[in-house]
Design an enzyme around this catalytic site. Structure first.
Site, PDB file in Angstrom:
ATOM      1  N   PHE A 531       0.833  -1.209   0.089  1.00  0.00           N
ATOM      2  CA  PHE A 531      -0.029  -0.053  -0.122  1.00  0.00           C
ATOM      3  C   PHE A 531       0.736   1.311  -0.115  1.00  0.00           C
ATOM      4  O   PHE A 531       0.557   2.277  -0.612  1.00  0.00           O
ATOM      5  CB  PHE A 531      -0.967   0.056   1.049  1.00  0.00           C
ATOM      6  CG  PHE A 531      -2.053  -0.801   1.024  1.00  0.00           C
ATOM      7  CD1 PHE A 531      -3.133  -0.486   0.308  1.00  0.00           C
ATOM      8  CD2 PHE A 531      -2.228  -2.046   1.427  1.00  0.00           C
ATOM      9  CE1 PHE A 531      -4.226  -1.256  -0.042  1.00  0.00           C
ATOM     10  CE2 PHE A 531      -3.223  -2.947   1.447  1.00  0.00           C
ATOM     11  CZ  PHE A 531      -4.312  -2.657   0.596  1.00  0.00           C
ATOM     12  N   HIS A 532       2.195   1.261   0.642  1.00  0.00           N
ATOM     13  CA  HIS A 532       3.120   2.323   0.653  1.00  0.00           C
ATOM     14  C   HIS A 532       3.374   2.453  -0.693  1.00  0.00           C
ATOM     15  O   HIS A 532       3.615   3.843  -1.185  1.00  0.00           O
ATOM     16  CB  HIS A 532       4.012   2.187   1.296  1.00  0.00           C
ATOM     17  CG  HIS A 532       3.642   2.665   2.882  1.00  0.00           C
ATOM     18  ND1 HIS A 532       3.167   1.811   3.738  1.00  0.00           N
ATOM     19  CD2 HIS A 532       4.082   3.855   3.732  1.00  0.00           C
ATOM     20  CE1 HIS A 532       3.125   2.238   5.101  1.00  0.00           C
ATOM     21  NE2 HIS A 532       3.472   3.497   4.946  1.00  0.00           N
ATOM     22  N   GLU A 533       3.688   1.659  -1.502  1.00  0.00           N
ATOM     23  CA  GLU A 533       4.123   1.697  -2.910  1.00  0.00           C
ATOM     24  C   GLU A 533       3.140   2.059  -3.871  1.00  0.00           C
ATOM     25  O   GLU A 533       3.383   2.953  -4.803  1.00  0.00           O
ATOM     26  CB  GLU A 533       4.687   0.400  -3.419  1.00  0.00           C
ATOM     27  CG  GLU A 533       5.329   0.301  -4.869  1.00  0.00           C
ATOM     28  CD  GLU A 533       6.585   1.352  -5.101  1.00  0.00           C
ATOM     29  OE1 GLU A 533       6.540   1.718  -6.038  1.00  0.00           O
ATOM     30  OE2 GLU A 533       7.053   1.205  -3.980  1.00  0.00           O
TER      31      GLU A 533
END
Length: 595
Positions: A531-533
Protein backbone atom coordinates in the site's frame (compact mmCIF):
# COMPACT_ATOMS: atom_id res chain seq x y z
CA UNK A 1 -43.47 -32.56 -10.09
CA UNK A 2 -44.15 -36.33 -9.79
CA UNK A 3 -47.44 -37.78 -8.52
CA UNK A 4 -45.73 -38.98 -5.32
CA UNK A 5 -44.30 -35.54 -4.57
CA UNK A 6 -47.71 -33.95 -5.29
CA UNK A 7 -49.31 -36.24 -2.71
CA UNK A 8 -46.65 -35.24 -0.17
CA UNK A 9 -47.35 -31.55 -0.71
CA UNK A 10 -51.06 -32.16 -0.33
CA UNK A 11 -50.37 -33.95 2.97
CA UNK A 12 -48.28 -31.00 4.18
CA UNK A 13 -51.04 -28.61 3.17
CA UNK A 14 -53.66 -30.66 5.05
CA UNK A 15 -51.55 -30.81 8.23
CA UNK A 16 -51.02 -27.05 8.22
CA UNK A 17 -54.74 -26.21 7.99
CA UNK A 18 -56.64 -24.95 11.00
CA UNK A 19 -57.67 -27.85 13.23
CA UNK A 20 -61.06 -26.48 14.28
CA UNK A 21 -62.64 -24.06 16.65
CA UNK A 22 -61.89 -26.18 19.69
CA UNK A 23 -58.09 -25.84 19.33
CA UNK A 24 -56.28 -22.89 20.83
CA UNK A 25 -53.78 -20.76 18.99
CA UNK A 26 -50.87 -22.43 20.86
CA UNK A 27 -51.96 -25.87 19.71
CA UNK A 28 -52.19 -24.65 16.13
CA UNK A 29 -48.73 -23.12 16.41
CA UNK A 30 -47.23 -26.27 17.87
CA UNK A 31 -48.77 -28.46 15.20
CA UNK A 32 -47.64 -26.14 12.45
CA UNK A 33 -44.12 -25.90 13.87
CA UNK A 34 -43.81 -29.65 14.37
CA UNK A 35 -44.80 -30.32 10.80
CA UNK A 36 -42.61 -27.69 9.17
CA UNK A 37 -39.49 -28.12 11.30
CA UNK A 38 -39.45 -31.67 12.66
CA UNK A 39 -41.55 -33.94 10.46
CA UNK A 40 -40.62 -32.48 7.07
CA UNK A 41 -37.04 -32.86 5.86
CA UNK A 42 -35.31 -33.41 2.56
CA UNK A 43 -33.54 -36.76 2.20
CA UNK A 44 -30.34 -37.39 0.30
CA UNK A 45 -32.17 -37.87 -3.02
CA UNK A 46 -33.93 -34.52 -2.70
CA UNK A 47 -37.42 -35.91 -1.95
CA UNK A 48 -39.69 -34.61 0.79
CA UNK A 49 -40.21 -37.05 3.65
CA UNK A 50 -43.05 -36.53 6.14
CA UNK A 51 -43.67 -37.75 9.65
CA UNK A 52 -42.72 -41.35 10.51
CA UNK A 53 -41.20 -41.93 7.10
CA UNK A 54 -38.26 -39.62 7.83
CA UNK A 55 -34.83 -41.31 8.24
CA UNK A 56 -33.19 -41.60 11.64
CA UNK A 57 -30.12 -39.67 10.49
CA UNK A 58 -30.93 -36.07 9.44
CA UNK A 59 -28.54 -33.77 7.58
CA UNK A 60 -28.18 -31.81 10.83
CA UNK A 61 -26.96 -34.92 12.63
CA UNK A 62 -24.61 -35.79 9.80
CA UNK A 63 -22.99 -32.36 10.12
CA UNK A 64 -22.32 -32.75 13.86
CA UNK A 65 -18.92 -34.49 13.47
CA UNK A 66 -17.74 -31.69 11.18
CA UNK A 67 -19.01 -29.14 13.69
CA UNK A 68 -17.19 -30.87 16.57
CA UNK A 69 -13.97 -31.09 14.56
CA UNK A 70 -14.19 -27.38 13.74
CA UNK A 71 -14.80 -26.55 17.41
CA UNK A 72 -11.76 -28.57 18.46
CA UNK A 73 -9.58 -26.35 16.29
CA UNK A 74 -11.22 -23.18 17.60
CA UNK A 75 -10.87 -24.18 21.26
CA UNK A 76 -7.09 -23.95 20.94
CA UNK A 77 -7.42 -20.22 20.23
CA UNK A 78 -10.22 -19.47 22.69
CA UNK A 79 -8.67 -20.39 26.04
CA UNK A 80 -5.50 -19.48 27.91
CA UNK A 81 -3.27 -22.49 28.36
CA UNK A 82 -2.54 -21.71 32.00
CA UNK A 83 -5.75 -20.55 33.70
CA UNK A 84 -8.27 -21.86 31.09
CA UNK A 85 -9.97 -18.44 30.86
CA UNK A 86 -11.69 -17.16 27.75
CA UNK A 87 -9.69 -15.18 25.18
CA UNK A 88 -11.90 -12.70 23.39
CA UNK A 89 -11.10 -12.22 19.74
CA UNK A 90 -11.17 -8.49 20.44
CA UNK A 91 -8.72 -8.48 23.36
CA UNK A 92 -5.86 -7.36 21.11
CA UNK A 93 -6.97 -3.71 20.89
CA UNK A 94 -8.01 -1.50 23.81
CA UNK A 95 -9.25 2.07 24.10
CA UNK A 96 -8.79 4.14 27.25
CA UNK A 97 -9.36 7.71 28.35
CA UNK A 98 -5.95 9.30 27.64
CA UNK A 99 -4.51 12.40 25.94
CA UNK A 100 -2.00 12.58 23.12
CA UNK A 101 1.62 13.10 24.11
CA UNK A 102 2.00 16.73 23.05
CA UNK A 103 -1.34 17.69 24.58
CA UNK A 104 -0.72 15.79 27.79
CA UNK A 105 2.86 16.97 28.25
CA UNK A 106 2.93 20.49 26.78
CA UNK A 107 -0.23 22.02 25.36
CA UNK A 108 -2.77 21.33 28.10
CA UNK A 109 -0.39 21.97 31.03
CA UNK A 110 0.61 25.22 29.33
CA UNK A 111 -3.02 26.32 28.97
CA UNK A 112 -4.36 25.08 32.30
CA UNK A 113 -1.45 24.79 34.75
CA UNK A 114 1.32 27.02 33.47
CA UNK A 115 2.76 29.16 36.28
CA UNK A 116 6.20 30.13 35.02
CA UNK A 117 9.47 28.56 36.25
CA UNK A 118 8.92 25.78 38.77
CA UNK A 119 12.30 24.05 39.10
CA UNK A 120 13.93 26.99 40.92
CA UNK A 121 11.03 27.16 43.38
CA UNK A 122 11.38 23.46 44.18
CA UNK A 123 15.16 23.79 44.64
CA UNK A 124 14.78 26.75 46.98
CA UNK A 125 12.19 24.89 49.00
CA UNK A 126 14.48 21.87 49.38
CA UNK A 127 17.45 24.07 50.31
CA UNK A 128 15.35 25.74 52.99
CA UNK A 129 14.30 22.35 54.34
CA UNK A 130 17.92 21.15 54.32
CA UNK A 131 19.13 24.17 56.28
CA UNK A 132 16.38 23.58 58.81
CA UNK A 133 17.50 19.96 59.26
CA UNK A 134 21.14 21.03 59.63
CA UNK A 135 20.27 23.54 62.34
CA UNK A 136 18.29 20.88 64.20
CA UNK A 137 21.23 18.43 63.87
CA UNK A 138 23.66 21.04 65.23
CA UNK A 139 21.52 21.47 68.32
CA UNK A 140 21.48 17.69 68.87
CA UNK A 141 25.26 17.38 68.43
CA UNK A 142 25.10 14.78 65.62
CA UNK A 143 25.95 17.02 62.68
CA UNK A 144 28.07 14.62 60.60
CA UNK A 145 25.49 11.82 60.36
CA UNK A 146 22.56 14.15 59.69
CA UNK A 147 24.59 16.06 57.10
CA UNK A 148 25.21 12.85 55.14
CA UNK A 149 21.53 11.86 55.32
CA UNK A 150 20.34 15.33 54.27
CA UNK A 151 22.68 15.35 51.27
CA UNK A 152 21.42 11.92 50.21
CA UNK A 153 17.83 13.06 50.51
CA UNK A 154 18.59 16.18 48.51
CA UNK A 155 20.16 14.22 45.64
CA UNK A 156 17.28 11.74 45.48
CA UNK A 157 14.69 14.50 45.62
CA UNK A 158 16.46 16.48 42.92
CA UNK A 159 16.25 13.49 40.60
CA UNK A 160 12.47 13.62 40.93
CA UNK A 161 12.17 17.31 40.05
CA UNK A 162 10.28 18.05 36.85
CA UNK A 163 10.04 21.20 34.79
CA UNK A 164 7.83 22.28 31.92
CA UNK A 165 9.18 22.77 28.40
CA UNK A 166 6.15 24.81 27.38
CA UNK A 167 8.27 27.95 26.93
CA UNK A 168 10.56 26.17 24.45
CA UNK A 169 7.45 24.89 22.67
CA UNK A 170 6.24 28.49 22.24
CA UNK A 171 9.73 29.62 21.17
CA UNK A 172 9.88 26.87 18.54
CA UNK A 173 6.64 27.99 16.90
CA UNK A 174 7.65 31.65 17.14
CA UNK A 175 10.92 30.95 15.35
CA UNK A 176 9.05 28.99 12.66
CA UNK A 177 6.58 31.86 12.24
CA UNK A 178 9.30 34.49 11.81
CA UNK A 179 11.19 32.21 9.42
CA UNK A 180 8.08 31.76 7.27
CA UNK A 181 7.44 35.53 7.24
CA UNK A 182 11.01 36.15 6.08
CA UNK A 183 10.64 33.58 3.30
CA UNK A 184 7.31 35.07 2.22
CA UNK A 185 8.68 38.61 2.04
CA UNK A 186 11.70 37.47 0.02
CA UNK A 187 9.46 35.52 -2.35
CA UNK A 188 7.12 38.52 -2.67
CA UNK A 189 9.96 40.92 -3.52
CA UNK A 190 11.62 38.57 -6.01
CA UNK A 191 8.36 37.79 -7.86
CA UNK A 192 7.28 41.28 -8.89
CA UNK A 193 5.55 42.03 -5.60
CA UNK A 194 3.01 39.24 -6.12
CA UNK A 195 1.99 35.97 -4.45
CA UNK A 196 -0.63 34.98 -7.00
CA UNK A 197 1.56 32.71 -9.14
CA UNK A 198 2.27 30.03 -6.54
CA UNK A 199 1.99 26.64 -8.34
CA UNK A 200 1.40 24.72 -5.09
CA UNK A 201 -1.61 26.89 -4.21
CA UNK A 202 -2.92 26.47 -7.76
CA UNK A 203 -2.63 22.71 -7.39
CA UNK A 204 -4.50 22.75 -4.09
CA UNK A 205 -7.33 24.99 -5.29
CA UNK A 206 -7.87 23.41 -8.72
CA UNK A 207 -10.95 21.18 -8.94
CA UNK A 208 -11.59 21.74 -5.26
CA UNK A 209 -15.33 21.13 -5.48
CA UNK A 210 -14.84 18.06 -7.67
CA UNK A 211 -12.47 16.58 -5.09
CA UNK A 212 -14.87 17.38 -2.24
CA UNK A 213 -17.84 15.87 -4.08
CA UNK A 214 -15.94 12.69 -5.00
CA UNK A 215 -14.74 12.35 -1.43
CA UNK A 216 -18.34 12.64 -0.24
CA UNK A 217 -19.37 9.93 -2.70
CA UNK A 218 -16.64 7.66 -1.34
CA UNK A 219 -17.85 8.28 2.20
CA UNK A 220 -21.50 7.60 1.38
CA UNK A 221 -20.51 4.42 -0.46
CA UNK A 222 -19.20 2.94 2.79
CA UNK A 223 -22.78 2.76 4.07
CA UNK A 224 -23.14 -0.34 1.91
CA UNK A 225 -21.47 -2.22 4.77
CA UNK A 226 -24.10 -0.97 7.21
CA UNK A 227 -27.03 -1.83 4.96
CA UNK A 228 -25.67 -5.34 4.38
CA UNK A 229 -25.49 -5.88 8.14
CA UNK A 230 -28.95 -4.34 8.55
CA UNK A 231 -30.38 -6.76 5.97
CA UNK A 232 -28.77 -9.63 7.86
CA UNK A 233 -30.24 -8.31 11.10
CA UNK A 234 -33.73 -8.23 9.56
CA UNK A 235 -33.17 -11.80 8.20
CA UNK A 236 -33.67 -10.57 4.64
CA UNK A 237 -30.34 -12.04 3.57
CA UNK A 238 -27.98 -14.40 5.42
CA UNK A 239 -24.39 -13.42 6.13
CA UNK A 240 -23.31 -16.73 4.60
CA UNK A 241 -23.46 -17.15 1.64
CA UNK A 242 -24.89 -13.76 0.55
CA UNK A 243 -23.64 -10.90 2.72
CA UNK A 244 -19.98 -11.91 2.89
CA UNK A 245 -19.44 -12.21 -0.91
CA UNK A 246 -21.20 -8.88 -1.42
CA UNK A 247 -18.77 -7.14 0.94
CA UNK A 248 -15.71 -8.84 -0.60
CA UNK A 249 -16.68 -7.61 -4.06
CA UNK A 250 -17.57 -4.16 -2.71
CA UNK A 251 -14.25 -3.68 -0.89
CA UNK A 252 -12.26 -4.73 -3.96
CA UNK A 253 -14.27 -2.40 -6.22
CA UNK A 254 -13.99 0.44 -3.71
CA UNK A 255 -10.21 0.06 -3.62
CA UNK A 256 -9.93 0.14 -7.42
CA UNK A 257 -12.16 3.22 -7.64
CA UNK A 258 -9.90 5.06 -5.18
CA UNK A 259 -6.99 4.58 -7.59
CA UNK A 260 -8.58 4.69 -11.05
CA UNK A 261 -11.27 7.39 -10.86
CA UNK A 262 -9.07 10.35 -9.81
CA UNK A 263 -6.40 9.49 -12.40
CA UNK A 264 -8.07 7.87 -15.41
CA UNK A 265 -11.60 9.29 -15.22
CA UNK A 266 -11.25 12.80 -13.79
CA UNK A 267 -7.57 13.45 -14.55
CA UNK A 268 -6.92 15.25 -11.25
CA UNK A 269 -3.55 16.64 -10.19
CA UNK A 270 -1.24 14.73 -7.86
CA UNK A 271 -2.24 16.49 -4.62
CA UNK A 272 -5.91 15.66 -5.20
CA UNK A 273 -5.05 12.09 -6.22
CA UNK A 274 -2.97 11.31 -3.14
CA UNK A 275 -5.56 12.90 -0.84
CA UNK A 276 -8.40 10.87 -2.35
CA UNK A 277 -6.33 7.70 -2.37
CA UNK A 278 -5.27 7.98 1.27
CA UNK A 279 -8.73 8.97 2.47
CA UNK A 280 -10.31 6.15 0.47
CA UNK A 281 -7.89 3.77 2.21
CA UNK A 282 -9.01 5.13 5.57
CA UNK A 283 -12.65 4.59 4.62
CA UNK A 284 -11.85 1.13 3.29
CA UNK A 285 -10.15 0.14 6.55
CA UNK A 286 -13.12 1.44 8.52
CA UNK A 287 -15.50 -0.52 6.29
CA UNK A 288 -13.45 -3.70 6.53
CA UNK A 289 -13.24 -3.48 10.32
CA UNK A 290 -16.99 -2.95 10.64
CA UNK A 291 -17.68 -5.84 8.26
CA UNK A 292 -15.16 -8.17 9.87
CA UNK A 293 -16.45 -7.43 13.37
CA UNK A 294 -20.05 -8.23 12.55
CA UNK A 295 -19.13 -11.11 10.25
CA UNK A 296 -17.32 -12.73 13.15
CA UNK A 297 -20.35 -12.22 15.38
CA UNK A 298 -22.68 -13.67 12.73
CA UNK A 299 -20.47 -16.77 12.64
CA UNK A 300 -20.71 -16.97 16.43
CA UNK A 301 -24.46 -16.47 16.20
CA UNK A 302 -24.77 -19.47 13.87
CA UNK A 303 -22.39 -21.53 16.01
CA UNK A 304 -24.28 -20.70 19.21
CA UNK A 305 -27.64 -21.67 17.70
CA UNK A 306 -26.29 -24.96 16.37
CA UNK A 307 -24.29 -25.89 19.49
CA UNK A 308 -27.12 -25.03 21.87
CA UNK A 309 -29.67 -26.99 19.79
CA UNK A 310 -27.48 -30.08 19.58
CA UNK A 311 -26.53 -29.83 23.25
CA UNK A 312 -30.20 -29.82 24.25
CA UNK A 313 -30.84 -32.78 21.95
CA UNK A 314 -27.92 -34.90 23.16
CA UNK A 315 -27.52 -34.17 26.87
CA UNK A 316 -30.47 -36.37 27.94
CA UNK A 317 -29.60 -39.27 25.63
CA UNK A 318 -27.62 -42.32 26.66
CA UNK A 319 -24.45 -43.43 24.96
CA UNK A 320 -23.36 -39.94 23.92
CA UNK A 321 -19.63 -39.24 24.03
CA UNK A 322 -18.96 -37.00 27.09
CA UNK A 323 -16.22 -35.19 25.16
CA UNK A 324 -18.80 -34.14 22.55
CA UNK A 325 -21.05 -32.75 25.27
CA UNK A 326 -18.12 -30.87 26.83
CA UNK A 327 -17.05 -29.37 23.50
CA UNK A 328 -20.60 -28.20 22.75
CA UNK A 329 -20.90 -26.72 26.25
CA UNK A 330 -17.63 -24.83 25.84
CA UNK A 331 -18.85 -23.53 22.49
CA UNK A 332 -22.07 -22.22 24.06
CA UNK A 333 -20.20 -20.66 26.99
CA UNK A 334 -17.67 -18.93 24.75
CA UNK A 335 -20.30 -17.55 22.37
CA UNK A 336 -22.34 -16.21 25.29
CA UNK A 337 -19.17 -14.66 26.72
CA UNK A 338 -18.35 -12.88 23.44
CA UNK A 339 -21.87 -11.57 22.96
CA UNK A 340 -22.02 -10.28 26.53
CA UNK A 341 -18.60 -8.68 26.17
CA UNK A 342 -19.56 -6.95 22.92
CA UNK A 343 -22.91 -5.71 24.19
CA UNK A 344 -23.56 -1.97 24.33
CA UNK A 345 -24.67 -0.10 27.42
CA UNK A 346 -27.29 2.49 26.50
CA UNK A 347 -29.58 4.34 28.94
CA UNK A 348 -29.09 1.88 31.80
CA UNK A 349 -29.88 -1.14 29.66
CA UNK A 350 -27.70 -3.66 27.85
CA UNK A 351 -28.16 -3.96 24.09
CA UNK A 352 -26.75 -7.15 22.60
CA UNK A 353 -25.92 -8.21 19.08
CA UNK A 354 -27.59 -7.91 16.57
CA UNK A 355 -29.62 -5.07 18.11
CA UNK A 356 -26.41 -3.01 18.21
CA UNK A 357 -26.56 -2.68 14.40
CA UNK A 358 -28.12 0.77 14.09
CA UNK A 359 -27.69 3.72 11.76
CA UNK A 360 -26.64 6.02 14.62
CA UNK A 361 -24.01 3.57 15.81
CA UNK A 362 -22.48 3.30 12.34
CA UNK A 363 -22.60 7.05 11.72
CA UNK A 364 -20.76 7.81 14.97
CA UNK A 365 -18.17 5.16 14.14
CA UNK A 366 -17.46 6.82 10.79
CA UNK A 367 -16.98 10.14 12.60
CA UNK A 368 -14.59 8.83 15.26
CA UNK A 369 -10.81 9.12 14.57
CA UNK A 370 -10.37 5.35 14.70
CA UNK A 371 -9.93 2.51 12.20
CA UNK A 372 -10.97 -0.42 14.41
CA UNK A 373 -14.66 -0.90 15.12
CA UNK A 374 -16.07 -1.54 18.57
CA UNK A 375 -19.53 -1.15 20.00
CA UNK A 376 -18.34 1.35 22.58
CA UNK A 377 -15.45 3.75 23.03
CA UNK A 378 -14.38 6.01 25.91
CA UNK A 379 -16.10 9.39 25.62
CA UNK A 380 -15.48 12.79 27.17
CA UNK A 381 -18.24 14.71 28.96
CA UNK A 382 -18.31 17.80 26.76
CA UNK A 383 -16.70 19.60 23.83
CA UNK A 384 -14.07 22.19 24.76
CA UNK A 385 -14.68 24.78 22.06
CA UNK A 386 -11.57 26.81 22.91
CA UNK A 387 -9.55 23.63 22.32
CA UNK A 388 -11.30 23.12 18.96
CA UNK A 389 -10.45 26.69 17.92
CA UNK A 390 -6.83 26.16 18.90
CA UNK A 391 -6.60 22.99 16.79
CA UNK A 392 -8.29 24.66 13.81
CA UNK A 393 -5.67 27.42 13.90
CA UNK A 394 -2.99 24.73 14.22
CA UNK A 395 -4.37 22.88 11.17
CA UNK A 396 -4.48 25.87 8.83
CA UNK A 397 -1.25 27.34 10.20
CA UNK A 398 0.59 24.07 9.61
CA UNK A 399 -0.86 23.75 6.11
CA UNK A 400 0.32 27.28 5.34
CA UNK A 401 3.84 26.47 6.53
CA UNK A 402 3.83 23.29 4.42
CA UNK A 403 2.74 25.26 1.35
CA UNK A 404 5.58 27.74 1.80
CA UNK A 405 8.11 24.98 2.36
CA UNK A 406 6.91 23.06 -0.69
CA UNK A 407 6.80 26.16 -2.92
CA UNK A 408 10.13 27.72 -2.00
CA UNK A 409 12.37 24.75 -1.21
CA UNK A 410 10.91 21.62 -2.79
CA UNK A 411 9.09 22.63 -5.97
CA UNK A 412 12.13 24.07 -7.83
CA UNK A 413 14.19 20.96 -7.02
CA UNK A 414 11.34 18.70 -8.15
CA UNK A 415 11.03 20.54 -11.48
CA UNK A 416 14.79 20.19 -12.04
CA UNK A 417 14.61 16.45 -11.20
CA UNK A 418 11.72 15.88 -13.63
CA UNK A 419 13.62 17.63 -16.42
CA UNK A 420 16.54 15.28 -15.83
CA UNK A 421 14.26 12.24 -15.76
CA UNK A 422 12.53 13.15 -19.04
CA UNK A 423 15.71 14.10 -20.89
CA UNK A 424 16.81 11.43 -23.42
CA UNK A 425 20.38 12.80 -23.60
CA UNK A 426 21.48 12.10 -20.01
CA UNK A 427 23.33 8.84 -19.35
CA UNK A 428 22.74 6.61 -16.35
CA UNK A 429 25.99 7.71 -14.71
CA UNK A 430 24.96 11.36 -15.03
CA UNK A 431 21.51 10.50 -13.64
CA UNK A 432 23.09 8.92 -10.58
CA UNK A 433 25.28 11.99 -10.07
CA UNK A 434 22.32 14.34 -10.38
CA UNK A 435 20.30 12.09 -8.08
CA UNK A 436 22.94 12.44 -5.35
CA UNK A 437 22.90 16.23 -5.69
CA UNK A 438 19.11 16.42 -5.63
CA UNK A 439 18.95 14.15 -2.61
CA UNK A 440 21.29 16.43 -0.63
CA UNK A 441 19.42 19.57 -1.74
CA UNK A 442 15.98 18.31 -0.87
CA UNK A 443 16.84 16.55 2.43
CA UNK A 444 16.41 19.54 4.84
CA UNK A 445 13.04 20.57 3.40
CA UNK A 446 11.88 16.96 3.36
CA UNK A 447 12.75 16.53 7.04
CA UNK A 448 10.73 19.65 7.81
CA UNK A 449 7.82 18.42 5.66
CA UNK A 450 7.90 15.00 7.31
CA UNK A 451 7.66 16.46 10.83
CA UNK A 452 4.98 18.96 9.81
CA UNK A 453 2.90 16.20 8.19
CA UNK A 454 3.12 14.16 11.36
CA UNK A 455 2.03 17.09 13.52
CA UNK A 456 -0.76 18.09 11.13
CA UNK A 457 -2.41 14.67 10.90
CA UNK A 458 -1.71 12.85 14.14
CA UNK A 459 -1.91 15.78 16.53
CA UNK A 460 -3.86 18.69 15.05
CA UNK A 461 -6.47 16.98 12.82
CA UNK A 462 -7.08 13.82 14.85
CA UNK A 463 -7.29 15.72 18.14
CA UNK A 464 -9.69 18.23 16.61
CA UNK A 465 -11.94 15.45 15.30
CA UNK A 466 -11.72 13.63 18.62
CA UNK A 467 -12.77 16.75 20.52
CA UNK A 468 -15.72 17.41 18.20
CA UNK A 469 -16.94 13.81 18.58
CA UNK A 470 -16.05 13.61 22.30
CA UNK A 471 -13.79 10.64 21.56
CA UNK A 472 -11.83 9.95 24.74
CA UNK A 473 -8.76 8.01 23.57
CA UNK A 474 -6.29 10.51 22.09
CA UNK A 475 -3.36 8.10 22.00
CA UNK A 476 -2.78 8.49 18.27
CA UNK A 477 1.02 8.16 18.45
CA UNK A 478 3.71 7.14 20.88
CA UNK A 479 7.09 8.71 21.57
CA UNK A 480 8.46 7.45 18.26
CA UNK A 481 11.28 10.02 18.33
CA UNK A 482 12.92 7.90 21.07
CA UNK A 483 12.85 4.67 19.03
CA UNK A 484 15.99 2.57 18.93
CA UNK A 485 14.83 0.19 16.17
CA UNK A 486 12.37 0.14 13.30
CA UNK A 487 10.13 -2.43 14.94
CA UNK A 488 9.26 0.05 17.67
CA UNK A 489 8.73 2.79 15.12
CA UNK A 490 6.29 0.70 13.05
CA UNK A 491 4.19 0.10 16.17
CA UNK A 492 3.96 3.53 17.76
CA UNK A 493 4.30 6.22 15.10
CA UNK A 494 0.77 5.58 13.79
CA UNK A 495 -1.32 3.92 16.49
CA UNK A 496 -4.67 3.81 14.57
CA UNK A 497 -3.13 1.99 11.60
CA UNK A 498 -1.08 -0.24 13.90
CA UNK A 499 -4.25 -1.35 15.71
CA UNK A 500 -5.92 -2.12 12.38
CA UNK A 501 -2.95 -4.16 11.12
CA UNK A 502 -2.63 -5.96 14.46
CA UNK A 503 -6.23 -7.16 14.44
CA UNK A 504 -7.14 -7.49 10.78
CA UNK A 505 -3.83 -8.60 9.27
CA UNK A 506 -1.52 -10.05 11.94
CA UNK A 507 -4.01 -11.89 14.15
CA UNK A 508 -6.41 -12.64 11.29
CA UNK A 509 -3.65 -14.31 9.26
CA UNK A 510 -2.74 -16.44 12.30
CA UNK A 511 -6.33 -17.57 12.90
CA UNK A 512 -7.52 -17.82 9.28
CA UNK A 513 -4.40 -19.17 7.53
CA UNK A 514 -2.74 -20.90 10.52
CA UNK A 515 0.44 -18.85 10.06
CA UNK A 516 3.18 -18.67 12.65
CA UNK A 517 3.98 -15.40 14.37
CA UNK A 518 7.01 -14.85 12.14
CA UNK A 519 5.00 -15.52 8.99
CA UNK A 520 2.21 -13.23 10.21
CA UNK A 521 4.76 -10.48 10.87
CA UNK A 522 6.12 -10.88 7.35
CA UNK A 523 2.57 -10.78 5.94
CA UNK A 524 1.83 -7.57 7.85
CA UNK A 525 4.97 -5.81 6.63
CA UNK A 526 4.40 -7.09 3.09
CA UNK A 527 0.83 -5.80 2.89
CA UNK A 528 1.86 -2.46 4.41
CA UNK A 529 4.70 -2.16 1.88
CA UNK A 530 2.30 -2.85 -1.00
CA UNK A 531 0.00 0.00 0.00
CA UNK A 532 2.93 2.38 0.57
CA UNK A 533 4.20 1.60 -2.91
CA UNK A 534 0.75 2.19 -4.38
CA UNK A 535 0.73 5.64 -2.79
CA UNK A 536 3.97 6.39 -4.65
CA UNK A 537 2.35 5.14 -7.85
CA UNK A 538 -0.55 7.54 -7.32
CA UNK A 539 1.82 10.50 -6.80
CA UNK A 540 4.41 9.81 -9.51
CA UNK A 541 2.37 7.58 -11.84
CA UNK A 542 5.35 5.23 -11.88
CA UNK A 543 5.76 1.77 -10.35
CA UNK A 544 9.39 1.40 -9.28
CA UNK A 545 9.14 -0.48 -5.93
CA UNK A 546 11.73 1.72 -4.24
CA UNK A 547 9.52 2.37 -1.22
CA UNK A 548 8.46 -1.28 -1.18
CA UNK A 549 12.12 -2.28 -0.91
CA UNK A 550 12.83 0.16 1.93
CA UNK A 551 9.69 -0.96 3.78
CA UNK A 552 10.69 -4.63 3.60
CA UNK A 553 14.24 -3.66 4.58
CA UNK A 554 12.87 -2.93 8.04
CA UNK A 555 12.63 -6.67 8.78
CA UNK A 556 16.40 -7.37 8.62
CA UNK A 557 17.05 -4.03 10.35
CA UNK A 558 14.82 -5.10 13.24
CA UNK A 559 16.77 -8.36 13.49
CA UNK A 560 20.02 -6.41 13.46
CA UNK A 561 18.76 -4.12 16.24
CA UNK A 562 17.89 -7.16 18.36
CA UNK A 563 21.29 -8.75 17.86
CA UNK A 564 24.10 -8.66 20.42
CA UNK A 565 25.80 -5.95 18.39
CA UNK A 566 23.12 -3.28 19.06
CA UNK A 567 20.81 -4.76 21.70
CA UNK A 568 22.41 -2.96 24.66
CA UNK A 569 23.29 0.25 22.79
CA UNK A 570 20.08 2.31 22.71
CA UNK A 571 21.86 5.61 21.96
CA UNK A 572 23.50 4.17 18.84
CA UNK A 573 20.16 2.65 17.88
CA UNK A 574 18.40 6.00 18.20
CA UNK A 575 21.12 7.73 16.13
CA UNK A 576 20.75 5.09 13.38
CA UNK A 577 16.98 5.53 13.53
CA UNK A 578 17.21 9.30 13.04
CA UNK A 579 19.68 8.89 10.19
CA UNK A 580 17.03 6.80 8.46
CA UNK A 581 14.32 9.37 9.19
CA UNK A 582 16.45 12.24 7.88
CA UNK A 583 17.71 10.70 4.66
CA UNK A 584 15.05 8.05 3.90
CA UNK A 585 12.26 10.30 2.52
CA UNK A 586 14.64 12.41 0.43
CA UNK A 587 16.34 9.31 -0.98
CA UNK A 588 13.05 7.78 -2.07
CA UNK A 589 11.58 11.00 -3.47
CA UNK A 590 14.71 11.76 -5.48
CA UNK A 591 14.74 8.19 -6.81
CA UNK A 592 11.15 8.41 -8.03
CA UNK A 593 11.80 11.81 -9.57
CA UNK A 594 15.04 11.07 -11.41
CA UNK A 595 15.42 7.33 -12.10
Amino acid sequence: MSVEEDKQFQEIKRLNKDVGDGDTGDVKHRRRKSVTEDDIIVNVKGKLVVGKDKPTQTPLTNSLPRHIKSLQQKLKLRYHRTDNDFISYFDDVEFDQRPSILDGSISEPFQLKFSGPTLEKDIKQKEKLRRKKLRAAAKNGDLAQDLTQSQTLEINDFANFHTSFAGLYVALWMSIAFGILRILFNFYWTHNNSLTDLPIIKFMTTDLFVVAFLDLIFYLATYVSFFVQWLCKKHIIPWHPVGRPIMIVFEFAFFLCGILIPEHVLGLHWIAKIFLFLHSLVLLMKTHSYTFYHGYLWDLWKELHYSRTKLNDLKDKNGVDPETIEILKKSVDFCDFEFNLQSQQCQDKQIKFPDTITFKNYFMYTMFPVLVYQNRYPRTEKIRWNYVVEKIFAIFGTIFIMIVNAQVFMYPIAIHAISIRDSPWISWSDRLTEWAKIMIDIAPSFICMYLLTFYLIWDAILNCIAELTRFGDRYFYGDWWNCVNWGEFSRIWNIPVHKFLLRHVYHSSISAFQLSRGQATFMTFFLSAIFHELSMYVIFNRLRFYLFFFQMLQLPLVSLSNSKLLRDKPIIGNVIFWIGICIGPSVMCSLYLTI
